[in-house]
Design a protein around this motif. Sequence first.
Motif, PDB file in Angstrom:
ATOM      1  N   LYS A 109       0.832  -1.206   0.000  1.00  0.00           N
ATOM      2  CA  LYS A 109       0.000   0.000   0.000  1.00  0.00           C
ATOM      3  C   LYS A 109       0.867   1.256   0.000  1.00  0.00           C
ATOM      4  O   LYS A 109       0.503   2.275  -0.597  1.00  0.00           O
ATOM      5  CB  LYS A 109      -0.927   0.014   1.221  1.00  0.00           C
ATOM      6  N   PRO A 117      -8.059   0.106  -3.625  1.00  0.00           N
ATOM      7  CA  PRO A 117      -9.352  -0.011  -2.948  1.00  0.00           C
ATOM      8  C   PRO A 117      -9.396   0.861  -1.696  1.00  0.00           C
ATOM      9  O   PRO A 117      -8.357   1.085  -1.058  1.00  0.00           O
ATOM     10  CB  PRO A 117      -9.428  -1.503  -2.570  1.00  0.00           C
ATOM     11  N   PRO A 118     -10.577   1.346  -1.312  1.00  0.00           N
ATOM     12  CA  PRO A 118     -10.687   2.002  -0.007  1.00  0.00           C
ATOM     13  C   PRO A 118     -10.210   1.034   1.078  1.00  0.00           C
ATOM     14  O   PRO A 118     -10.504  -0.163   1.024  1.00  0.00           O
ATOM     15  CB  PRO A 118     -12.187   2.286   0.123  1.00  0.00           C
ATOM     16  N   GLY A 119      -9.465   1.517   2.031  1.00  0.00           N
ATOM     17  CA  GLY A 119      -8.954   0.622   3.061  1.00  0.00           C
ATOM     18  C   GLY A 119      -8.050   1.326   4.035  1.00  0.00           C
ATOM     19  O   GLY A 119      -7.882   2.551   3.993  1.00  0.00           O
ATOM     20  N   GLU A 120      -7.456   0.547   4.899  1.00  0.00           N
ATOM     21  CA  GLU A 120      -6.539   1.051   5.922  1.00  0.00           C
ATOM     22  C   GLU A 120      -5.431   0.031   6.116  1.00  0.00           C
ATOM     23  O   GLU A 120      -5.666  -1.177   6.079  1.00  0.00           O
ATOM     24  CB  GLU A 120      -7.290   1.278   7.241  1.00  0.00           C
ATOM     25  N   LEU A 133     -14.506   3.268   7.559  1.00  0.00           N
ATOM     26  CA  LEU A 133     -14.535   2.838   6.165  1.00  0.00           C
ATOM     27  C   LEU A 133     -15.947   2.474   5.712  1.00  0.00           C
ATOM     28  O   LEU A 133     -16.361   2.801   4.594  1.00  0.00           O
ATOM     29  CB  LEU A 133     -13.598   1.642   5.972  1.00  0.00           C
ATOM     30  N   ASP A 146     -17.936   5.676   5.190  1.00  0.00           N
ATOM     31  CA  ASP A 146     -17.484   6.463   4.041  1.00  0.00           C
ATOM     32  C   ASP A 146     -17.703   5.755   2.711  1.00  0.00           C
ATOM     33  O   ASP A 146     -17.598   6.390   1.656  1.00  0.00           O
ATOM     34  CB  ASP A 146     -15.989   6.782   4.184  1.00  0.00           C
ATOM     35  N   ASN A 147     -17.984   4.437   2.763  1.00  0.00           N
ATOM     36  CA  ASN A 147     -18.147   3.660   1.530  1.00  0.00           C
ATOM     37  C   ASN A 147     -19.349   2.732   1.670  1.00  0.00           C
ATOM     38  O   ASN A 147     -19.208   1.503   1.666  1.00  0.00           O
ATOM     39  CB  ASN A 147     -16.879   2.847   1.252  1.00  0.00           C
ATOM     40  N   TRP A 165     -15.938  -6.637   2.844  1.00  0.00           N
ATOM     41  CA  TRP A 165     -14.643  -6.113   3.272  1.00  0.00           C
ATOM     42  C   TRP A 165     -13.677  -7.271   3.487  1.00  0.00           C
ATOM     43  O   TRP A 165     -14.053  -8.319   4.010  1.00  0.00           O
ATOM     44  CB  TRP A 165     -14.776  -5.290   4.548  1.00  0.00           C
ATOM     45  N   GLU A 218      -9.489  -3.917   3.407  1.00  0.00           N
ATOM     46  CA  GLU A 218      -9.580  -3.531   2.003  1.00  0.00           C
ATOM     47  C   GLU A 218     -10.977  -3.806   1.474  1.00  0.00           C
ATOM     48  O   GLU A 218     -11.573  -4.852   1.761  1.00  0.00           O
ATOM     49  CB  GLU A 218      -8.539  -4.317   1.208  1.00  0.00           C
ATOM     50  N   ALA A 219     -11.508  -2.898   0.680  1.00  0.00           N
ATOM     51  CA  ALA A 219     -12.834  -3.068   0.085  1.00  0.00           C
ATOM     52  C   ALA A 219     -12.774  -4.051  -1.076  1.00  0.00           C
ATOM     53  O   ALA A 219     -11.821  -4.045  -1.860  1.00  0.00           O
ATOM     54  CB  ALA A 219     -13.367  -1.731  -0.397  1.00  0.00           C
ATOM     55  N   TRP A 256      -8.068  -1.180  -9.804  1.00  0.00           N
ATOM     56  CA  TRP A 256      -7.373  -0.943  -8.540  1.00  0.00           C
ATOM     57  C   TRP A 256      -6.128  -1.823  -8.464  1.00  0.00           C
ATOM     58  O   TRP A 256      -6.163  -2.999  -8.846  1.00  0.00           O
ATOM     59  CB  TRP A 256      -8.263  -1.304  -7.343  1.00  0.00           C
TER      60      TRP A 256
END
Length: 791
Positions: free
Chosen positions: A381, A392-395, A411, A414-415, A421, A512-513, A605
């Motif tokens: 990442k 992807p949206p994630g942390e 997350l 926001d998504n 997930w 991760e989305a 992505w």
Amino acid sequence: SSSKGNIPPLPFSNSVVSTQKSKPEWRYPAQQLESEVHIPSQTQDPCLDWDVAVHQKAPGLLALQHHHHSTWGRAVGFLEPTAKLLKDLTVPSATINGQKSAQIASDLDFKENPTKSDNLSVIKDQSAVEKTLHGGCRGQGGSAEPRGRWPRAGPGPGQQQQQQRAAGAIRASWRCRAHLARLGNAPGEARRRHLENFYSRAKHLAANWNRIRTSRRTIIHIPSLGYSQHIREHIPDLALQQNLQMGRLCDILDANVDVIYICPLALSEELLQYYHKLLGLQAAVRSGNPEDTADLQDRFRILTPEAINSFPEHHMCLATVLKYSPRTLQRLQVLLQGRDAYVVGGVPHLDDLAVADQLQVPLLGSEPAVAQLYSTKSGSKRIFASAGVPTPPGERDIRSREQLLQALSQLILDNLEVRRWLFKVDDERGGNGTAFCDVISHLECYPWIQREWQGHGPGACSESQARELALVKISQELPGLLAQHVQPVNEKRFPTWEKFLQTFLTQGGVIEAFPFSASVTNLTVDLLIEPTGEVTLVSSGDQLHAEGPLRSSGTTIPQRSVDPELLKALCWKIGEACKSKGVLGYFSVDFVAFTHPQTRQQQVWATDLDLCYSDQLALTQLLLYVTDGNLDCGSSCLQGPLGSKESKSQQVQHQGTKPPAPSSPWCAVASSQLRHSSLSGISYNLLLHICKARGVGFDLQEKQGTVFVLYEDQKRHSLGMVTIGEDLQGVLLTFARNLFIIHQEISAPNMQGETNFKMAIRDIEAILGVTAENKLRLGEEQPWEADALKE
């Protein structure tokens, strides 16, 4: 830089400061690592209160552990008693330099005990401690201590006992570690020498690469899986998994290349003869005449280290086994005398450097510390963020339950369009450390959030009060929801969420989305950063999934799911980012492509990064060898000489006109992960004979058909297969038909065996869009296929 003409040089090619001011000053890779993992500064190092730091998982301590993962046990042995000693001495405001402690611990493997100067050198307030030790400082009771004696921090004998116990702990700890070191740990001085020589030879390789790559040379392939010990322990059939890349032998397609392949298994004469015959087809492939075979055994060697069975319980990677195989190393030295040569490894390990140093050849690959850092899920990442490519949206870098719940809650809010997930353990590979949860389907407060969103508009969830209330509701539900509904991909290893979570938080990981689309394609691109710094694409493919949607088992080559120009641009950015971090050699990037349900536009992505030579690339090398073809990843086009039928038809069609260039677009389906337990009941020779009788084989004249990759002939429950043809649908159908025929021939009606053939066929049916009314017809007998459709 967005300009291709302004590519910064590789680290080892810029050891002399450049006169061009526009180029950044090179930093030693260790400095890059420190800045990347945020190794604490001198005021932020793990402090005197060791127990609190460990218990609370202090960020500085976690960063130190991540940076010195392979030697963390020795670092603990140095840090813990040193910290306790300082605490017992009650030295005011003394702190330990954690980075220096870990380095000294790594370097002192073979010493009985660290010296007093070693202990003092890691203490930042060194002068104060020295005064305490030698009588220049007062203890807790305020009395001065005489010089030359261990000080009493307090007036009573209890404090003396504490000091003695602390000193004894240091001595005992180092005696234990010295004993373990004698059992096999390499000394720190040797590791430093290996690393220095690695960079020295890499610099030489870069300076001479343009000559070497076009001259007579030997490539030593060591397909080693140098993962950390706790990963290797959970890889079933580690030796087999390290032998899935026999396609590396096909580098001899270049007439200037000789190959030495280090094999982690003892191959039988039958299996060796198979590869001698397969590689001897080069001339026949080019001429189209099966009679034109040649003996090329002087162009390649398959060597098995003598120590492969010496450490059955140690789960050693191939590089380590080779390091402890002096006869094989000696033979390699003889074979390499007076020749240009370099090593191409697998997953980098410290022992790759040791072997390359023993052979005195360069290694075309990354420093192991660099590879270990950026091959993690969180590390990839960082690379993608540096490259500025969509992800992807994630942390990333999740290491505590609180952090997990807080990050996932935000997350989700926001998504809201994301239903699934993913949770990925940092160090795991092949989907084994992945779990997933369809959170929205089970979130009871989701209808309430939807009503709030629809009633007050999109800005509602950005307002502080509404957002905080939604976050509270989500975070209250998540612990129970995850415990009940998370599904680990590898259920044998992680039967419950708690077991998965324990590993996830211990090693760290990412959230991760999963794409919010009904149609999702995963693809893999292989790249090479050459010693000169040039980034090239060497293979690409759309993934097959015979083990479930989150585990790749093969590919269709070349990829056809993403616009080649877009993919090339993304890969170039990632390659430049990798190069800036000191990455060298072969690596692969995973992408996911899907159509956005609202915009109907394709989104791509970047999802994963593996800094090693991939199975897909090895299969691509075999594909190019048996077709004498060329893969242009920039245009996603696989081309080669025309077969005899096409040549004749084009001659008729273009009579009286200048004939077109003799090439034709092809495609292939390739898998290295085919398993069937019933394969062990039949010899390879018999299997190949049966396949030939049923029409499963390769046509040298048409340069189409199927080629097998055979790994070992003891258990014989795995094989690889490459099927080549003119159009993707036909090749997929042929690949599936081959699986069905093999299953039919090796299985009894009442003993179907354990296999992933069924799921592979089902995945192919899904790719082709086959319905129940118009499903695949693989033969007259259909019961097994029907079972596969029901699963």
